[in-house]
Design an enzyme around this catalytic site. Structure first.
Site, short mmCIF file in Angstrom:
data_model
loop_
_atom_site.label_atom_id
_atom_site.label_comp_id
_atom_site.label_asym_id
_atom_site.label_seq_id
_atom_site.Cartn_x
_atom_site.Cartn_y
_atom_site.Cartn_z
N CYS A 73 0.83 -1.21 0.00
CA CYS A 73 0.00 0.00 0.00
C CYS A 73 0.86 1.25 0.00
O CYS A 73 1.69 1.46 0.89
CB CYS A 73 -0.93 0.00 1.21
N ARG A 76 -0.13 4.71 3.03
CA ARG A 76 -0.12 4.42 4.46
C ARG A 76 0.13 5.61 5.38
O ARG A 76 0.12 5.46 6.60
CB ARG A 76 0.93 3.33 4.76
N TRP A 246 -9.06 5.56 -0.30
CA TRP A 246 -9.60 6.18 -1.50
C TRP A 246 -8.77 5.74 -2.68
O TRP A 246 -7.69 5.16 -2.51
CB TRP A 246 -9.63 7.71 -1.38
N GLU A 251 -5.06 3.45 -10.57
CA GLU A 251 -5.67 2.12 -10.37
C GLU A 251 -6.79 1.91 -11.37
O GLU A 251 -6.98 0.82 -11.90
CB GLU A 251 -6.24 2.00 -8.95
N1 ARG Z 1 -6.63 -1.67 -7.18
C1 ARG Z 1 -7.93 -2.00 -6.66
C2 ARG Z 1 -9.01 -1.49 -7.60
O1 ARG Z 1 -8.71 -0.87 -8.57
C3 ARG Z 1 -8.16 -1.42 -5.27
C4 ARG Z 1 -7.08 -1.73 -4.24
C5 ARG Z 1 -7.11 -0.81 -3.06
N2 ARG Z 1 -6.89 0.55 -3.46
C6 ARG Z 1 -6.94 1.63 -2.63
N3 ARG Z 1 -6.77 2.79 -3.16
N4 ARG Z 1 -7.14 1.50 -1.35
O2 ARG Z 1 -10.17 -1.65 -7.37
#
Ligand code: ARG
Length: 370
Positions: A73, A76, A246, A251
């Site tokens: 992560c 953090r 968030w 991602e």
């Molecule tokens: N990578 C994953 C997604 O696109 C989520 C993982 C957790 N990500 C976060 N920002 N807490 O759905």
């Protein structure tokens, strides 16, 4: 003697793990005072009952440190502010589902996303805790298309199939929120719960310059909430402990919408942009993925939904590493997960290595397995 559930940490190790945790709790929080009395209490409870109950303060500390220990992560820095919802008295699937939806509403907070974890009943001797089958509280279904290819998110295909086997009709759309599937204990048939619309905030994606982008009909949900990992604290295992932060834009923009095995949108975006797609060497994918990421960040910002970009989040991560070092703690990190999938070398996290990861470190969120 009751037979322990297959995943319960071995009772033989429990006193040692409990002691380690209680000492850490008192070490890191001098206000908690001397651990001796609490240690006697915990070890006595383990002898009598085969397990022990965390105090609310221990639970909150354990969950926050589990986040601090999450080597993959990048987010953090704010581990201390994790909201810990103590629902340890809840183990019935319908109640678990209801509290997961309450979690989503509280975490969404009308767009000002709050990192939170909801902790349901732990595994106890002879009485395993409940578990959530879904990988995330909110995720889109995927359906194999008749002529090959996919509708929706291929990452949600297996679960959609499973849900359909249990009677879920499945809308057949590109962004159908999967029902939540909860087991009272491992091996039980999951019970199915439709996620209420008011628990799911979504953002429709548009691009600040390309008017046509909105016509792609893309959207994404606001709150990434991982629900298939167990929380382990001091030898006690909580198999259902969904947690969220968030999103960082990449991602969604560089993976969920871009990966060939996910929404695979780069070809269509590049065509609309009029790019030369005759070979990968024209970098058409690279130009397309950048614009998708611009659209994601722009749309979340315009909708007032918390999202970070990979530059800011990288900086915050290095601030976290420095702050932890001042507290005398290493920050184990997995380089291949920390480095963003877009413009990696433009971010400072790319240009260094990190303390090695100890898979045995606790408290931790651990893959639950099946
Ligand atoms: N990578 C994953 C997604 O696109 C989520 C993982 C957790 N990500 C976060 N920002 N807490 O759905």
């Amino acid at each position: 003697m009751p037979v322990p559930a297959p995943h319960t940490p071995q009772p033989a190790q429990l006193p040692a793990q409990a002691e380690l945790f209680v000492r850490q709790f008192h070490d890191e929080q001098p206000a908690a005072g001397d651990p001796a009395a609490r240690l006697r209490q915990v070890l006595g409870e383990i002898e009598r009952t085969g397990t022990y109950r965390h105090t609310p303060a221990e639970l909150a500390f354990g969950a926050r440190v589990a986040w601090r220990n999450a080597a993959r992560c990048i987010g953090r820095l704010y581990w201390r502010s994790l909201v810990v919802r103590d629902l340890r008295h809840v183990e019935e699937p319908a109640q678990v589902a209801r509290e997961c939806f309450a979690h989503l509403r509280a975490a969404t907070n009308r767009g000002r996303i709050r990192p939170a974890v909801t902790v349901f009943a732990p595994d106890r001797p002879g009485r395993p805790g409940p578990q959530i089958v879904n990988a995330q509280l909110v995720r889109y279904a995927g359906y194999p298309a008749p002529g090959g290819g996919w509708t929706g998110d291929p990452a949600g295909a297996e679960l959609a199939g499973q849900a359909r086997g249990l009677g879920w009709p499945g809308g057949g759309g590109r962004f159908d929120v999967l029902p939540l599937m909860v087991q009272r204990q491992p091996g039980d048939a999951p019970r199915l719960f439709e996620v209420p619309a008011d628990a799911v905030l979504e953002v429709e994606l548009r691009h600040p310059q390309f008017g046509w982008f909105a016509e792609l009909g893309l959207r994404w949900y606001a709150v990434p909430a991982i629900s298939d990992m167990a929380l382990e604290i001091g030898g006690v295992r909580y198999p259902a402990a969904p947690f969220n932060g968030w999103y960082m834009g990449t991602e969604i923009g560089a993976r969920n919408l871009a990966d060939a095995g996910r929404y695979n949108m780069l070809g269509e975006v590049a065509r609309r942009m009029g790019l030369d797609m005759s070979s990968a060497g024209t970098l058409w994918q690279d130009r397309a993925v950048l614009e998708v990421n611009i659209a994601v960040l722009h749309s979340f910002r315009a909708a007032g939904v918390t999202m970070s970009d990979h530059h800011g989040e990288s900086q915050r991560f290095l601030a976290h590493v420095a702050r932890e070092a001042r507290a005398g703690r290493p920050t184990p990190a997995d380089w291949s997960w920390i480095v963003p999938p877009l413009s990696a070398a433009l971010t400072p996290v790319y240009h260094r290595y990190y303390d090695p990861v100890d898979p045995g470190q606790r408290p931790a969120f651990v893959a639950r397995g099946r």
